[in-house]
Enzyme design. Structure first.
Site, short mmCIF file in Angstrom:
data_model
loop_
_atom_site.label_atom_id
_atom_site.label_comp_id
_atom_site.label_asym_id
_atom_site.label_seq_id
_atom_site.Cartn_x
_atom_site.Cartn_y
_atom_site.Cartn_z
N ASP A 22 -42.23 52.26 29.94
CA ASP A 22 -40.98 52.34 29.18
C ASP A 22 -39.84 51.66 29.91
O ASP A 22 -39.87 51.48 31.13
CB ASP A 22 -40.60 53.80 28.93
CG ASP A 22 -41.36 54.42 27.77
OD1 ASP A 22 -42.01 53.65 27.03
OD2 ASP A 22 -41.31 55.64 27.61
N LYS A 64 -38.38 50.66 24.82
CA LYS A 64 -37.42 50.48 23.74
C LYS A 64 -36.09 51.07 24.19
O LYS A 64 -36.02 52.20 24.65
CB LYS A 64 -37.90 51.19 22.47
CG LYS A 64 -39.25 50.69 21.98
CD LYS A 64 -39.67 51.36 20.71
CE LYS A 64 -40.14 52.78 20.94
NZ LYS A 64 -41.40 52.84 21.68
N MET A 89 -31.30 61.88 23.17
CA MET A 89 -30.87 60.68 22.41
C MET A 89 -29.70 61.00 21.49
O MET A 89 -29.63 60.55 20.36
CB MET A 89 -32.06 60.13 21.60
CG MET A 89 -33.23 59.68 22.47
SD MET A 89 -34.74 59.31 21.54
CE MET A 89 -35.32 60.98 21.17
#
Length: 482
Positions: A256, A278, A391
């Protein structure tokens, strides 16, 4: 890396040893164990008893020869390397100058600034040899690390390596592919054969090895295997032992964007490393493409590690990757990691649950396409719980508004924890109504969590103070230590 680790083959080669005292005696022992022929220049020093004994024993076969004069360039012509181990500073510098002029690699004992190479602290389980170096900065610390490693390694490790070496040609003949041989040796060292050898029962170890080898030779070429590995919140010390083992077995690592170089340093050196992470607004690969890449590498017979921040099964889409592997008929194993919420709480002494303040912990995602995410807001607004939002930085203001609209008090404690467990970590605390402003004024850009609930008041005041001194919080932010 300040120095390049390397191992010298010295058997049958000449090494120059300048000095005859205690330091020279220590180096002489290592040189003799490595099979070197030693040319000794006492430089006026009285030989240490061990040096004197080695000179006497080596006189007959020439393994140790004495030269009662200063070393010169001609001596270095056939020398593999040289060691200067004299007490006198002038003599040491003069010898180093001569040897460097002759382009002979030189080590000057206790003078790292004069060294072309350094002697590590050594763990010897020959043929397994481990060298630990501090780059000359802290030799005593290197020796302490060596002692810790010594305590971890079985005494029979060298015997196991020698046993495995005797089967190398047979394995190469009976298992034709490189990936198949790698899998065989992994199973060998993890299984009953190696355990028997370590316990001193080589007969039983041989029987188990032959059984494993015959089974592998008769089987169809194996496909690879997949490990979905949680790398934790960022601090390499929070990697699990099982994660480290998987990372050391990997042929390819798909990692990641949030996996830092400190974590990747623990991956096997010759493994292929593929970034597939991402980030918000900058996706390198879609999830379907990542799934396909995992499957393709495993079908090629490779051991694949999908390295993910935190835990693979907590907002890590590990479930989707597991399903793709199972659908492809692949062997897949999940290695859990310390999730960011736990790492963040520990970093700042912030308990996520507490008998007096929070009997429930809700971990939710703040990711949404505009507006607040579709969550059970009435439930999340209730008292007596902690809400951790992953997030959620981009939607912090909307999240706060949604909670307040569904009954949460405006002064409910809230925190933004950025880069938890890393040297750049910081925590911003304030009231729920100020959450959006905290994020905006502090210009939070790193990975961050939102923590909402009374437990925020219980964060370690010292940790908050230390972070405030290192990275001043905005005017709206305030420590809520009680």
């Amino acid at each position: 890396m300040d120095v390049l680790p390397a191992f010298w083959r010295l058997s049958g080669r000449t090494v120059l040893l300048i000095g005859a005292g205690e330091a020279a005696a220590r180096k002489l022992r290592f040189l003799q164990r490595a099979g070197a022929g030693v040319r000794l220049f006492p430089m006026g020093e009285t030989p240490h008893p061990d040096v004197a004994a080695a000179l006497a024993a080596g006189a007959a076969d020439g393994t140790v020869r004495r030269c009662d004069r200063p070393v010169c360039a001609a001596d270095a012509r056939d020398a593999a390397l040289a060691i200067v181990a004299v007490e006198d500073e002038i003599d040491a510098r003069a010898a180093v100058a001569v040897l460097r002029a002759a382009r002979t690699p030189v080590n000057a004992v206790d003078r790292p600034q004069l060294c072309d190479f350094l002697f590590p602290a050594i763990v010897d389980r020959s043929p397994i040899v481990i060298g630990i170096s501090s780059g000359g900065a802290a030799p005593v610390l290197a020796r302490r690390v060596r002692a810790q490693i010594e305590s971890l390694l079985p005494a029979g490790l060298g015997r196991l390596a020698a046993f495995a070496d005797r089967f190398r040609e047979a394995v190469k003949a009976m298992v034709p592919t490189g990936s198949g041989r790698k899998r065989f040796w992994e199973d060998f060292f993890d299984g009953a054969a190696a355990a028997a050898v370590l316990n001193g029962d080589e007969a039983r170890g041989r029987e188990a090895t032959l059984k494993l080898l015959n089974a592998r030779a008769a089987a169809a070429p194996p496909t690879g295997r997949v490990f979905l590995v949680g790398a934790g919140p960022g601090d390499p010390d929070l990697l699990t032992l099982k994660a480290l083992q998987a990372m050391q077995r990997a042929d390819v690592v798909l990692y990641d964007a949030l996996i830092g170089p400190q974590i990747l340093d623990y991956v096997r050196r010759d493994a292929e490393r593929v970034p597939v992470g991402k980030r918000k607004g900058a996706h390198s690969l879609g999830q379907e493409a990542i799934n396909a890449l995992i499957v393709a590498h495993a079908r090629a017979g490779r051991t694949v590690v999908r390295l993910k921040g935190g835990d693979p099964f907590l907002f890590g889409r590990g479930g989707e990757e597991q399903e793709a592997c199972r659908a492809a008929g692949l062997d897949v194993e999940v290695v859990p990691g310390v999730t960011a919420a736990l790492g963040a709480g520990a970093a700042f002494g912030l308990p996520l649950t507490h008998r007096d303040d929070a009997q429930t912990l809700s971990i939710v995602t703040g990711a949404a396409q505009g507006g607040a995410p579709a969550l059970d807001w009435p439930a999340l607004a209730r008292p007596g719980q902690t809400v951790v939002v992953y997030m959620g930085v981009g939607a912090a203001e909307r999240i706060a508004e949604a909670l307040i609209a569904h009954g949460a008090p405006t002064d409910r404690p809230a925190a933004v924890i950025e880069n938890a467990t890393l040297p750049t970590q910081r925590v911003l605390t304030g009231a729920l109504a100020d959450l959006g402003r905290l994020v905006e004024e502090a210009q939070v850009s790193g990975p961050a969590l939102l923590v909402i609930g009374e437990v925020v008041r219980r964060a370690d005041p010292a940790a908050l103070t230390q972070r405030a001194a290192a990275a001043p919080a905005p005017a709206a932010a305030r420590a809520m230590a009680g």
